[in-house]
Motif scaffolding. Structure first.
Motif, PDB file in Angstrom:
ATOM      1  N   LYS A 409       0.878  -1.215  -0.020  1.00 21.63           N
ATOM      2  CA  LYS A 409      -0.015  -0.073   0.049  1.00 21.63           C
ATOM      3  C   LYS A 409       1.012   1.137  -0.008  1.00 21.63           C
ATOM      4  O   LYS A 409       0.163   2.449  -0.144  1.00 21.63           O
ATOM      5  N   GLY A 410       2.283   0.976   0.291  1.00 21.68           N
ATOM      6  CA  GLY A 410       3.120   2.376   0.380  1.00 21.68           C
ATOM      7  C   GLY A 410       2.908   3.077   1.691  1.00 21.68           C
ATOM      8  O   GLY A 410       3.470   4.273   1.546  1.00 21.68           O
ATOM      9  N   SER A 411       2.374   2.395   2.620  1.00 21.81           N
ATOM     10  CA  SER A 411       2.102   3.285   3.960  1.00 21.81           C
ATOM     11  C   SER A 411       3.635   3.387   4.208  1.00 21.81           C
ATOM     12  O   SER A 411       4.569   2.670   4.311  1.00 21.81           O
ATOM     13  N   ALA A 412       3.653   4.271   5.412  1.00 17.39           N
ATOM     14  CA  ALA A 412       4.982   4.790   6.083  1.00 17.39           C
ATOM     15  C   ALA A 412       5.211   4.051   7.245  1.00 17.39           C
ATOM     16  O   ALA A 412       6.149   4.165   7.941  1.00 17.39           O
ATOM     17  N   VAL A 413       4.102   2.955   7.531  1.00 22.81           N
ATOM     18  CA  VAL A 413       4.415   2.266   8.925  1.00 22.81           C
ATOM     19  C   VAL A 413       5.718   1.423   8.716  1.00 22.81           C
ATOM     20  O   VAL A 413       6.152   1.132   7.653  1.00 22.81           O
ATOM     21  N   GLY A 414       6.248   1.421   9.841  1.00 26.35           N
ATOM     22  CA  GLY A 414       7.509   0.577  10.181  1.00 26.35           C
ATOM     23  C   GLY A 414       7.229  -0.961  10.054  1.00 26.35           C
ATOM     24  O   GLY A 414       6.085  -1.275  10.213  1.00 26.35           O
ATOM     25  N   THR A 415       8.494  -1.746   9.439  1.00 30.69           N
ATOM     26  CA  THR A 415       8.141  -3.015   9.399  1.00 30.69           C
ATOM     27  C   THR A 415       8.686  -3.823  10.609  1.00 30.69           C
ATOM     28  O   THR A 415       8.823  -4.971  10.417  1.00 30.69           O
ATOM     29  N   GLY A 416       9.146  -3.187  11.827  1.00 32.75           N
ATOM     30  CA  GLY A 416       9.531  -3.837  12.804  1.00 32.75           C
ATOM     31  C   GLY A 416      10.967  -4.286  12.915  1.00 32.75           C
ATOM     32  O   GLY A 416      11.672  -3.920  11.851  1.00 32.75           O
ATOM     33  N   PRO A 417      11.424  -4.738  13.871  1.00 34.15           N
ATOM     34  CA  PRO A 417      12.859  -5.137  13.922  1.00 34.15           C
ATOM     35  C   PRO A 417      13.531  -6.212  12.932  1.00 34.15           C
ATOM     36  O   PRO A 417      12.624  -6.955  12.271  1.00 34.15           O
ATOM     37  N   GLU A 418      14.670  -6.112  12.252  1.00 33.02           N
ATOM     38  CA  GLU A 418      15.270  -7.092  11.243  1.00 33.02           C
ATOM     39  C   GLU A 418      15.351  -8.464  12.024  1.00 33.02           C
ATOM     40  O   GLU A 418      14.969  -9.511  11.455  1.00 33.02           O
ATOM     41  N   PHE A 419      15.475  -8.538  13.308  1.00 34.04           N
ATOM     42  CA  PHE A 419      15.381 -10.042  13.948  1.00 34.04           C
ATOM     43  C   PHE A 419      14.490  -9.988  15.055  1.00 34.04           C
ATOM     44  O   PHE A 419      14.783  -9.045  15.957  1.00 34.04           O
ATOM     45  N   ALA A 420      13.935 -10.769  15.557  1.00 37.70           N
ATOM     46  CA  ALA A 420      12.907 -11.054  16.710  1.00 37.70           C
ATOM     47  C   ALA A 420      12.629 -12.325  17.038  1.00 37.70           C
ATOM     48  O   ALA A 420      12.787 -13.472  16.043  1.00 37.70           O
ATOM     49  N   TYR A 421      12.663 -12.663  18.304  1.00 34.17           N
ATOM     50  CA  TYR A 421      12.527 -14.249  18.725  1.00 34.17           C
ATOM     51  C   TYR A 421      11.680 -14.307  19.926  1.00 34.17           C
ATOM     52  O   TYR A 421      11.776 -13.449  20.889  1.00 34.17           O
ATOM     53  N   PHE A 422      10.589 -15.423  20.055  1.00 30.13           N
ATOM     54  CA  PHE A 422       9.907 -15.645  21.093  1.00 30.13           C
ATOM     55  C   PHE A 422      10.823 -16.363  22.353  1.00 30.13           C
ATOM     56  O   PHE A 422      11.684 -17.121  22.167  1.00 30.13           O
TER      57      PHE A 422
END
Length: 642
Positions: A409-422
C-alpha cells in the motif's frame, strides 16, 4: 543398488502411514493447521471493517511446465477469491496470493483471506497442485511447474483473463454462479497484467512463494512461514560438511528422517486418492508424486541416505539453490518448535538474501511443525491468530499487516526489527509482544566456549581440561538406543514400540557419550546455533569409510538442560544428525538452533549418541571414543545473550 518398484513403494508407504496421514489431514498437516485456519464467524472486532465479496470454486486450467515424463502439461486449479466490497476500477486495492501447506487446501486460508479483504486487499487462495480439487501431481514446489502455474494466477489478479466460479457470497446479494474478471487491483504495469502483489503461506505454502518469485518478477513481496531452504537437509540432514547455508557436500550425505518422510508420502498418496476424480493421472505410476520423488523415497528407505539422483530433485525445488533469482523483500517466519524445518533453514535463507542485499527480516515464533501446548496451531496466546479474528491484536499478525501495508500500500508504517525471537520463559498477558526480544540483525549475543574434559566433564576453562576419554557404540542392525521424538507421528507411536510410559527423550547406557557442566551460578540465555569441534577415534569406521556412506560414522548431537533434581530437558526435542566423512580429521558440527533459558543451578549436558528413533540408523556396529586432549581439546560454543 536394486530399487523397489514404484508399486511396492506405494503399498509400503500407504500401509505404514495411513493412520498418521488421516490424523495429519485432520489436524496439523505439513503446513498450517486447517483447524486454526477455518473461516471465522463475524465478530465485533471486524464489523467496522470493509464487507467482503467471496467467490468460491474459481476454476483455472493453466500451463504448468512439463510432467514427470517431460511432456508439456496443463493443470486444473481450484481457488476462492476474497474481495473488499468497495474495491472497483476507480478504487483499486493490492492483491495477496496464498496457498496451502502440504496436505491442505484453499480452505485453510479462508480466515486470513477474509481478514485481509476486510483490510483492503484482494486475496486469492488456491489449492496447490496435487491436492484435493486441483489437478496434476505433487512436484514439491518446483519453480518450473508450481511456480509457472502460480504465475498464471498472478496474471489473473492483474486483469488478464477471467475465471468461472461455482458460487458467490456478495454483500447485499444472494450469490450464485458466473464469471469473474479482475478490474479492482492496483497495477504496476497494465500492459503486462502486473498487480501490486504479495504472497503469504506456511511450509509448502511458504516455499511456493520463492518458486513463484523466481519465475515471475511481478511478485512484490513474500511472507513465508516455517518453510525450507534445502530439502536435502530437511529430509536427510547432515549437520557438518556444509558447502553453503545448510547444503552439505554430496560425498557426505545425511540420514533419513524416517518419521517425516513416511508421513509426507502417506499424506500425498491419500490426497491423490481423494482427488482421483479431478485428475486420474495423478495416481498413474508414482502415486500423486513426480516419479523422481518416489525413486528418492525408495533410495532413502533402502540405503538410509540420499544419492546424486536425489540431490537433482531436492536442489531443483529448494530456494537455497536458486536464491539469486529472488530480489524482493522477504519477511521470514520460522518456528522454534520444529523438527522438520528447523531454525537453521531460515538462517540460511536470511543470510543468503542479506548477502545479496535483498531486504529481509526474520522472526522466530514459538511454534512450528512439531506443534505445541498452546492450541491447534501451537501458537502462544497473542502471537499469531491464523483464523484472522485477531490480526492487530497479535504480535506477528500486526507485523504481517504492517509488512503488507508498507510494501503493497506504500504506507509509511515501519516493518519492525530485522530479527526477533520468542522467549517462552517471559510472562505476559494479551499481545505476545513482551515475550519477543528484538535485534538489528542476526546473530545476537556472543559464543561462550565449554571444553570436553576427562571422562565426562564440560568445563568453561581450557586450563581445566583433564585427560580422559568417553566411549560408546551404536546398537547396530538399524536399531536405536536413543529416542528424541518421532516427528510428525508424535503422540501416535504404536503401543510397545517404546519402553512403557516413555514420552520424554532418553539415551540407553552404552550407546552415547555425555559431558556435563557444573551447576550454573547465573542464568544463561541461549539464542542461536551452538557448534562443536571434536575429533573421533573409530578404527573400525576408519577401515570402512572409504567404501561409501554406509561405512561412515553416524552421530546424533544434542544439548540437554539438566535440572538440580536430575530431570532433563531436550529443547523442543531437537537434535543434529551427523555423518562423518573422515573420522581421522576434526569435525565441525552444528547443533540445533534454539532459544532457551538455562536457570541458575541447572547444568548443561552435551550428548553424542550413536542412533536415534526418528532416523535411519547404521547397520554396522560403530565403536567410538572421544579423548580429552588438554593441548587441543574439543570445544562446544554456545551463543549467549545478556
Amino acid at each position: 543398488m536394486r530399487r523397489p518398484s514404484l508399486k511396492a513403494l506405494a503399498a509400503t508407504a500407504t500401509a505404514a502411514t495411513a493412520t498418521a496421514a488421516a490424523a495429519m489431514l485432520g489436524t496439523t498437516a505439513l503446513g498450517l493447521a486447517p483447524a486454526a485456519l477455518a473461516a471465522p464467524p463475524p465478530s465485533a472486532a471486524t464489523t467496522a471493517l470493509d464487507q467482503v465479496d467471496t467467490y468460491t470454486g474459481l476454476h483455472f486450467t493453466v500451463p504448468a511446465g512439463t510432467d514427470d515424463q517431460g511432456r508439456p502439461q496443463t493443470c486444473v486449479i481450484d481457488a476462492d477469491l476474497y474481495k473488499p466490497h468497495h474495491a472497483d476500477a476507480a478504487h483499486p486495492v493490492p492483491a495477496i496470493l496464498t496457498t496451502n501447506g502440504f496436505g491442505g487446501s484453499k480452505a485453510d486460508q479462508a480466515g486470513l483471506g477474509r481478514a485481509f479483504a476486510q483490510r483492503g486487499y484482494a486475496v486469492l487462495s488456491y489449492t496447490g497442485l496435487g491436492f484435493p480439487d486441483s489437478g496434476c501431481k505433487i512436484s514439491l514446489d518446483d519453480p518450473g511447474v508450481d511456480g509457472v502455474a502460480a504465475s498464471h494466477l498472478v496474471t489473473f489478479l492483474g486483469g488478464g483473463g477471467s475465471a468461472a466460479y461455482d458460487s458467490s457470497d456478495l454483500a447485499g446479494t444472494s450469490g450464485g454462479a458466473g464469471t469473474l474478471a479482475v478490474d479492482f487491483t492496483k497495477l504496476d504495469d497494465p500492459a503486462t497484467h502486473d498487480p501490486r502483489l504479495g504472497m503469504i503461506g506456511g511450509s509448502y505454502g511458504g516455499q511456493i512463494q520463492f518458486a513463484t518469485a523466481a519465475t515471475d518478477p511481478r511478485v512484490d513481496t513474500l511472507v513465508p512461514l516455517i518453510t525450507w531452504n534445502d530439502l536435502r537437509y530437511s529430509l536427510a540432514p547432515n549437520n557438518t560438511a556444509f558447502t553453503t547455508g545448510v547444503t552439505y557436500a554430496d560425498q557426505t550425505p545425511g540420514t533419513e528422517k524416517v518419521g517425516w518422510t513416511g508421513l509426507f508420502f502417506g499424506v500425498g498418496i491419500a490426497d491423490g486418492i481423494q482427488g482421483a476424480a479431478i485428475d486420474p493421472a495423478r495416481n498413474v505410476g508414482c502415486p500423486n508424486f513426480v516419479q523422481e520423488a518416489c525413486l528418492a523415497k525408495a533410495t532413502l528407505d533402502t540405503a538410509g541416505y540420499p544419492t546424486t539422483d536425489t540431490f537433482r530433485l531436492t536442489d531443483r525445488v529448494s530456494v537455497g539453490h536458486y536464491l539469486d533469482k529472488v530480489h524482493i523483500p522477504v519477511f521470514l517466519i520460522q518456528g522454534e518448535n520444529d523438527t522438520l524445518f528447523n531454525l537453521q533453514e531460515a538462517v540460511a535463507t536470511y543470510r543468503g538474501l542479506k548477502a545479496r542485499k535483498v531486504p529481509v527480516t526474520m522472526a522466530w515464533q514459538s511454534w512450528g511443525h512439531s506443534g505445541g501446548a498452546h492450541g491447534s496451531s501451537g501458537a502462544a496466546p497473542g502471537e499469531l491468530d491464523l483464523s484472522g479474528q485477531q490480526i492487530e491484536g497479535t504480535y506477528l499478525g500486526q507485523r504481517i499487516k504492517d509488512w503488507f501495508d508498507h510494501y503493497l500500500k506504500g504506507s509509511a508504517v515501519g516493518t519492525g526489527p530485522e530479527f526477533a525471537y520468542f522467549r517462552d520463559w517471559v510472562s505476559y498477558t494479551g499481545n505476545a509482544a513482551p515475550a519477543y526480544a528484538s535485534a538489528s540483525s542476526y546473530p545476537v549475543g556472543s559464543p561462550k566456549a565449554w571444553y570436553l574434559s576427562g571422562s565426562g566433564d564440560l568445563v568453561s576453562s581450557r586450563a581445566a581440561v583433564a585427560p580422559g576419554s568417553v566411549s560408546w557404540t551404536n546398537p547396530g542392525a538399524g536399531a536405536f538406543g536413543s529416542y528424541s521424538e518421532v516427528s510428525g507421528l508424535e503422540g501416535q507411536v504404536p503401543a510397545g514400540t517404546l519402553p512403557p510410559g516413555t514420552t520424554a527423550p532418553f539415551d540407553t547406557p552404552g550407546t552415547f557419550g555425555a559431558w556435563t557442566s557444573a551447576p550454573l551460578t547465573t542464568p544463561a540465555t541461549v539464542v542461536g546455533v551452538p557448534t562443536l569441534d571434536v575429533r573421533f577415534s573409530a578404527p573400525t569406521v576408519a577401515a570402512t569409510q572409504s567404501a561409501g556412506p554406509a561405512g561412515q560414522l553416524q552421530v546424533f548431537a544434542k544439548l540437554y538442560d539438566v535440572a538440580p533434581d536430575g530431570s532433563k530437558t531436550l529443547v523442543n526435542k531437537l537434535i543434529s544428525p551427523v555423518r562423518v566423512g573422515d573420522v581421522t580429521r576434526s569435525v565441525h558440527i552444528e547443533l540445533p538452533g534454539i532459544v532457551h533459558r538455562v536457570e541458575t543451578g541447572h547444568r548443561l549436558q552435551l550428548v553424542l549418541a550413536g542412533s536415534d528413533a526418528a532416523y535411519k540408523n547404521a547397520y554396522a556396529v560403530q565403536p567410538v571414543t572421544v579423548t580429552a586432549d588438554p593441548q587441543a581439546p574439543a570445544v562446544l560454543r554456545i551463543p549467549l545473550v545478556g
